[in-house]
Design a protein around this motif. Structure first.
Motif, PDB file in Angstrom:
ATOM      1  N   SER A 191      -5.239 -42.900  46.922  1.00 41.10           N
ATOM      2  CA  SER A 191      -6.426 -43.591  47.437  1.00 41.10           C
ATOM      3  C   SER A 191      -7.384 -42.610  48.107  1.00 41.10           C
ATOM      4  CB  SER A 191      -6.011 -44.679  48.432  1.00 41.10           C
ATOM      5  OG  SER A 191      -5.160 -45.623  47.830  1.00 41.10           O
ATOM      6  N   SER A 192      -6.854 -41.646  48.861  1.00 42.87           N
ATOM      7  CA  SER A 192      -7.697 -40.637  49.505  1.00 42.87           C
ATOM      8  C   SER A 192      -8.364 -39.743  48.466  1.00 42.87           C
ATOM      9  CB  SER A 192      -6.870 -39.791  50.469  1.00 42.87           C
ATOM     10  OG  SER A 192      -6.291 -40.587  51.477  1.00 42.87           O
ATOM     11  N   ASP A 226      -2.247 -49.878  46.693  1.00 42.55           N
ATOM     12  CA  ASP A 226      -1.407 -48.802  47.219  1.00 42.55           C
ATOM     13  C   ASP A 226      -0.974 -47.976  46.006  1.00 42.55           C
ATOM     14  OD1 ASP A 226       0.326 -47.107  48.442  1.00 42.55           O
ATOM     15  OD2 ASP A 226       1.747 -48.632  49.116  1.00 42.55           O
ATOM     16  N   ASP A 228       2.470 -52.933  44.599  1.00 43.64           N
ATOM     17  CA  ASP A 228       1.735 -51.841  45.255  1.00 43.64           C
ATOM     18  C   ASP A 228       0.376 -51.618  44.583  1.00 43.64           C
ATOM     19  OD1 ASP A 228       3.763 -51.466  47.052  1.00 43.64           O
ATOM     20  OD2 ASP A 228       4.703 -49.823  45.947  1.00 43.64           O
ATOM     21  N   TRP A 242      -0.606 -35.889  48.674  1.00 48.21           N
ATOM     22  CA  TRP A 242      -1.802 -36.643  49.068  1.00 48.21           C
ATOM     23  C   TRP A 242      -1.714 -38.064  48.527  1.00 48.21           C
ATOM     24  CZ3 TRP A 242      -7.255 -34.376  49.691  1.00 48.21           C
ATOM     25  CH2 TRP A 242      -7.204 -33.168  50.403  1.00 48.21           C
ATOM     26  N   ASP A 243      -2.230 -39.016  49.303  1.00 50.45           N
ATOM     27  CA  ASP A 243      -2.358 -40.379  48.805  1.00 50.45           C
ATOM     28  C   ASP A 243      -3.432 -40.428  47.717  1.00 50.45           C
ATOM     29  OD1 ASP A 243      -0.435 -41.386  50.473  1.00 50.45           O
ATOM     30  OD2 ASP A 243      -1.859 -41.911  52.062  1.00 50.45           O
ATOM     31  N   GLN A 275       1.353 -41.484  45.682  1.00 47.53           N
ATOM     32  CA  GLN A 275       0.990 -40.118  46.035  1.00 47.53           C
ATOM     33  C   GLN A 275       0.991 -39.228  44.803  1.00 47.53           C
ATOM     34  OE1 GLN A 275       3.835 -38.957  49.034  1.00 47.53           O
ATOM     35  NE2 GLN A 275       2.565 -39.738  50.710  1.00 47.53           N
TER      36      GLN A 275
END
Length: 352
Positions: A92-93, A78, A73, A89-90, A81
């Motif tokens: 990455s975001s 990836d 991942d 929230w992820d 969270q």
């Protein structure tokens, strides 16, 4: 060995470092002091809820399967969270939203020392034992001796005292572009982008007023964050100039009748930059840790502040993902350092 071959070799040598970091993060998540299930559901979660969450997180799988899935991942970015700081929230975001302010801060924290510290160091080295040399050297030592957190507080106090005229006869809030607060996150909305016609949007214009506001807002924290780099580059730049200007090849150039200006620009400056390359890149490593303090004090919602919040609140997935990103940045800077060496000094080869 060609540059590309050297580049591939450096990338291959970076793979063990990445896997060591990933193994450390995995051990911290699975064997650390924070229970993943309790962090997500709270300590009062019932047995059924806890069991469902364990199954969802894959904690019932064999440990080696969890490790393989975890590494896979991360390698495909990836990053999972957040548990606490931005629960659900992820990561990455979070990085996409909080990365630009940190990059903006780091850009100016590197640029200011380059255009202040190095020129002052070269000036002091070209005029040894002068008042300018003494002033620059003493200022560099004092500047480097002051810790970042203390400089942040002092600078904030001084700038706030200028409101309405203050001690220095100017108001920082209205000097140049007007700002309401000297702390906060830059908007970074000075670029206007095209509508997505092709695969990637592109900038179509610049709002110079918004750019000036963002620069003014980031200059105080960038000055503090780059202060240690500025002082180090000043001192090492001065020493490099003094060593280079007394070298045999410089004396030979003078004996051939070259003008002093040509000697300084073509021979002294280029060779004096060689010892500064590792200083600049190594100081860039320190910016990653320093941004944690500076962003927290100046209330900048960047990666450094989020990393600090993740550590004190036990948000291990978020802290681990940011640690992985910081490792990638350091590896990239190491490779960039080697390339800069070969550009500045052709005598440096690749057979290492």
């Amino acid at each position: 060995m060609s540059r590309w071959g050297y580049f591939v070799r450096r990338l291959l040598l970076s793979i063990p470092v990445l896997f060591l970091v990933l193994t450390f993060i995995f051990a911290l998540l699975r064997m650390g002091p924070v229970d993943p299930v309790a962090a997500r559901l709270g300590p009062e979660a019932t047995g059924a809820e806890a069991e469902r969450m364990r199954e969802r997180l894959g904690l019932n799988d064999p440990l080696w399967e969890q490790y393989v899935d975890f590494v896979t991942d991360f390698l495909v970015l990836d990053l999972g969270q957040s548990w606490v700081v931005f629960a659900g929230w992820d990561v990455s975001s979070i990085v996409i939203n909080s990365g630009p302010p940190t990059l903006w801060l780091g850009f100016w924290a590197i640029l200011l020392p380059l255009f202040i510290g190095i020129p002052l160091g070269f000036y002091a080295g070209l005029r040894p034992n002068s008042w300018g040399d003494y002033t620059a050297s003493v200022s560099g030592i004092l500047w480097q001796a002051m810790p970042n957190f203390w400089l942040c507080i002092i600078l904030l106090a001084v700038l706030r005292q200028t409101q309405g005229g203050g001690w220095f006869g100017f108001d920082w809030y209205t000097f140049g572009p007007e700002i309401r607060s000297i702390t906060g996150t830059p908007d970074l909305a000075f670029l206007s982008w095209s509508n997505l016609v092709g695969p990637v949007p592109y900038p179509t214009g610049v709002d110079w007023g918004a750019l000036a506001v963002d620069i003014k807002l980031i200059l105080p924290p960038a000055l503090v964050l780059g202060s240690a780099s500025m002082a180090a580059e000043l001192r090492i730049g001065r020493t490099a100039i003094l060593e280079t200007i007394n070298s045999n090849f410089v004396e030979t150039a003078r004996a051939k009748g070259l003008k002093e200006r040509a000697i300084v620009w073509k021979h002294v400056f280029r060779n004096a930059l060689i010892p500064l390359v590792p200083v600049i890149t190594n100081e860039a490593f320190l910016l990653i840790g320093g941004s944690v303090i500076v962003e927290s004090i100046f209330n900048i919602n960047g990666l450094g502040r989020i990393f600090f919040l993740a550590m004190i609140q036990g948000d291990l997935p978020l802290a681990g993902a940011l640690l992985f990103i910081f490792t990638l940045i350091i590896i990239f800077l190491n490779i960039l350092q080697d390339f800069l060496y070969t550009i500045i000094d052709p005598r440096v080869g690749y057979e290492r």
